[in-house]
Design a protein around this motif. Structure first.
Motif, PDB file in Angstrom:
ATOM      1  N   ASN A  66     -57.873  -3.779 -26.564  1.00 10.42           N
ATOM      2  CA  ASN A  66     -57.161  -5.001 -26.327  1.00 10.42           C
ATOM      3  C   ASN A  66     -56.569  -4.706 -25.344  1.00 10.42           C
ATOM      4  OD1 ASN A  66     -57.145  -6.488 -29.602  1.00 10.42           O
ATOM      5  ND2 ASN A  66     -57.155  -3.907 -30.119  1.00 10.42           N
ATOM      6  N   ASN A  67     -57.425  -4.827 -24.135  1.00  8.03           N
ATOM      7  CA  ASN A  67     -56.558  -4.218 -23.181  1.00  8.03           C
ATOM      8  C   ASN A  67     -56.187  -5.852 -21.852  1.00  8.03           C
ATOM      9  OD1 ASN A  67     -58.879  -4.901 -22.315  1.00  8.03           O
ATOM     10  ND2 ASN A  67     -59.570  -3.161 -21.189  1.00  8.03           N
ATOM     11  N   ARG A 112     -46.058  -2.053 -17.769  1.00 10.74           N
ATOM     12  CA  ARG A 112     -47.215  -2.725 -19.374  1.00 10.74           C
ATOM     13  C   ARG A 112     -48.320  -3.180 -18.965  1.00 10.74           C
ATOM     14  NH1 ARG A 112     -44.258  -4.359 -23.250  1.00 10.74           N
ATOM     15  NH2 ARG A 112     -41.999  -4.318 -22.089  1.00 10.74           N
ATOM     16  N   THR A 222     -53.011   0.551 -22.135  1.00  8.37           N
ATOM     17  CA  THR A 222     -53.391   0.779 -22.852  1.00  8.37           C
ATOM     18  C   THR A 222     -53.343   2.349 -23.388  1.00  8.37           C
ATOM     19  OG1 THR A 222     -55.941   1.176 -22.568  1.00  8.37           O
ATOM     20  CG2 THR A 222     -54.592  -1.141 -23.166  1.00  8.37           C
ATOM     21  N   ASN A 223     -53.488   2.448 -24.783  1.00  8.60           N
ATOM     22  CA  ASN A 223     -53.627   3.911 -24.945  1.00  8.60           C
ATOM     23  C   ASN A 223     -54.951   3.641 -25.989  1.00  8.60           C
ATOM     24  OD1 ASN A 223     -50.811   5.011 -25.008  1.00  8.60           O
ATOM     25  ND2 ASN A 223     -49.754   4.500 -26.703  1.00  8.60           N
ATOM     26  N   THR A 224     -55.663   4.952 -26.029  1.00  8.29           N
ATOM     27  CA  THR A 224     -56.971   4.934 -26.473  1.00  8.29           C
ATOM     28  C   THR A 224     -56.874   6.634 -26.943  1.00  8.29           C
ATOM     29  OG1 THR A 224     -58.500   4.569 -24.771  1.00  8.29           O
ATOM     30  CG2 THR A 224     -59.165   5.223 -25.835  1.00  8.29           C
ATOM     31  N   THR A 254     -58.561   0.827 -28.600  1.00  5.68           N
ATOM     32  CA  THR A 254     -57.713   0.824 -27.419  1.00  5.68           C
ATOM     33  C   THR A 254     -56.694  -0.195 -27.983  1.00  5.68           C
ATOM     34  OG1 THR A 254     -59.621   1.240 -26.317  1.00  5.68           O
ATOM     35  CG2 THR A 254     -57.549  -0.009 -24.356  1.00  5.68           C
ATOM     36  N   TYR A 255     -54.915  -0.092 -27.342  1.00  3.68           N
ATOM     37  CA  TYR A 255     -54.431  -1.243 -27.583  1.00  3.68           C
ATOM     38  C   TYR A 255     -53.745  -0.701 -26.440  1.00  3.68           C
ATOM     39  CZ  TYR A 255     -53.098   3.252 -29.678  1.00  3.68           C
ATOM     40  OH  TYR A 255     -52.727   4.310 -30.739  1.00  3.68           O
ATOM     41  N   PRO A 256     -52.631  -2.200 -26.354  1.00  6.50           N
ATOM     42  CA  PRO A 256     -51.622  -1.492 -25.576  1.00  6.50           C
ATOM     43  C   PRO A 256     -50.532  -0.743 -26.465  1.00  6.50           C
ATOM     44  CG  PRO A 256     -51.906  -3.828 -26.254  1.00  6.50           C
ATOM     45  CD  PRO A 256     -52.769  -3.501 -26.989  1.00  6.50           C
ATOM     46  N   ASN A 412     -48.848  -0.628 -33.422  1.00  7.40           N
ATOM     47  CA  ASN A 412     -48.867   0.069 -32.016  1.00  7.40           C
ATOM     48  C   ASN A 412     -47.186   0.268 -31.282  1.00  7.40           C
ATOM     49  OD1 ASN A 412     -49.305  -2.583 -31.465  1.00  7.40           O
ATOM     50  ND2 ASN A 412     -49.610  -2.153 -29.572  1.00  7.40           N
TER      51      ASN A 412
END
Length: 413
Positions: A66-67, A112, A222-224, A254-256, A412
């Motif tokens: 989700n990038n 962001r 994003t963070n993984t 993978t997300y914001p 998240n």
């Protein structure tokens, strides 16, 4: 001026047959009809195949990434001008990702997210029909003689009476018409990671009042998560698959980095064309005008490009909990990380409540037939968090499967 975002409609791919020539379409239908007859398929199934859009390329784990985000930004410019020939000649609109979101306490939007593209612009303007010019003239003169039958008259009248026939006809008409189709709109823009600038320029007899829309894309920071998130293919053609036929896909999550809204500061100005004299005719050639830039009054100068709902990524799991137990004390559904080979285990995280509900229903149905020891070749079972990850999972009985519940595992935020 009012500006707000909306979710764009997904493009509908045309069926494959629509892109073929007539002969190619006929050949495709003939070959598919022959194949369908051999396989016992009905006419309805054949039509469904012909009208089916081609499948896009399959991307493994794309669902877990989700990038990016696409938004349709709607612009509405309203107002009054003094004279009919006055107009907005140009619009200059800039969206700048907010560099300070102190109230959100989630870091500035500019850190962001970033602008990736302007994808499409839509606007509708009319066609102006002013009049027409046409001249028609015709004339006609006739001279002749007519013979009249006198058989029923007295002998003294003679056998033939000759009559002279004269005539003249003239027609003149004037119909004025002049037809002009005046339609001109120029659109340009400049894009940087933090700003998106859109410029619209009109033309003669075109006022930029009204609505327009542009589609833009955002790239998200994003963070993984090193933990896996799972997708299961549990059915085929409406029938449940057996445990050894189920397909499992494990992906990195993978997300914001935050689900706080992403905002942009809006700046907009208009170039006004104001007529000082000569506006008594429709033509603009004799107008005397002055041009000046003026800022637009913005109803919402800070635009929310992406809401918390747009950016929230939720995960779910299946667990068996005692009264008052928190998630950290519940027995959660685990699976072998590396398939049938000796390896670690991890809890099953699922991308949505629907996916978790479907997996629970499948486990209950399969466990009624026999104990579910593996799914797709991987051992499954329930275990508490912090348990020995190398321990062997013992499978699921019917009683254990029926006591599993869908549990929210976090987002998240």
């Amino acid at each position: 001026m009012s500006i707000f975002p909306a979710n764009p409609k997904a493009n509908n791919d045309e069926p494959l047959i629509a892109g073929l020539s007539e002969r190619a379409q006929a050949e495709l239908i003939r070959s598919m009809a022959a194949s369908s007859s051999a396989k016992g398929k009905s006419g309805e199934e054949l039509l469904a195949l012909i009208n089916k859009a081609p499948d896009g390329p399959s991307k493994s784990c794309a669902w877990a990434v989700n990038n990016s985000l696409t938004k349709r930004v709607n612009l509405a410019v309203l107002g009054d001008l003094q004279k009919p020939a006055d107009r907005i000649d140009k619009l200059d609109i800039t969206l700048a990702l907010s560099s300070s979101d102190a109230k959100l306490n989630r870091g500035p939007s500019a850190k962001r997210a970033s602008f990736a593209s302007w994808d499409r612009f839509d606007s509708v303007y009319g066609t102006f029909n002013i009049g027409s010019a046409k001249f028609t003239q015709s004339s006609k003169v006739s001279v002749g003689r007519t013979n009249t039958n006198t058989s029923n008259l007295a002998d003294s009248a003679g056998s033939v009476v000759k009559v002279l026939d004269l005539g003249a006809e003239a027609d003149r008409s004037l119909e004025e018409s002049a037809t002009y189709a005046l339609r001109r709109l120029s659109v340009g823009g400049a894009l940087t990671p933090s700003t998106a600038r859109l410029v619209q320029e009109g033309g003669p007899n075109m006022n930029l009042f009204g609505s327009s829309a542009v589609t833009l894309s955002l790239a998200l920071a994003t963070n993984t998560d090193p933990r896996g998130v799972y997708a299961f293919v549990l059915e085929k053609d409406g029938n449940q698959l057996t445990a050894n036929m189920v397909k499992i896909e494990r992906c990195q999550d993978t997300y914001p980095i935050s689900n706080a809204p992403i905002t942009a500061d809006v700046n907009a100005k208009a170039l006004l064309r104001e007529v000082t004299s000569g506006d008594g005719t429709v033509s603009e050639g004799d107008d005397q005008v002055q041009m000046r830039w003026t800022p637009l009054k913005l109803i919402n100068p800070k635009l929310v490009l992406a809401s918390t709902k747009d950016l929230t990524v939720e995960r779910y799991t299946l667990a068996r909990c005692g009264p008052g137990d928190g998630l950290d004390r519940c027995e959660q559904l685990h699976v072998e990380h590396n398939g049938a080979t000796a390896g670690g285990t991890e809890r099953i995280l699922l991308p949505s409540m629907g996916a978790a509900t479907d997996l629970r229903a499948w486990l209950i149905a399969q466990a009624k037939v026999k104990k579910v020891e593996t799914i797709g070749g991987r051992a499954v079972g329930i275990a508490r968090p912090g348990a020995n990850k190398a321990a062997k999972l013992s499978g699921l009985t019917s009683d254990q499967a029926s006591k599993l519940r869908v549990i929210f595992a976090g987002d998240n935020e």
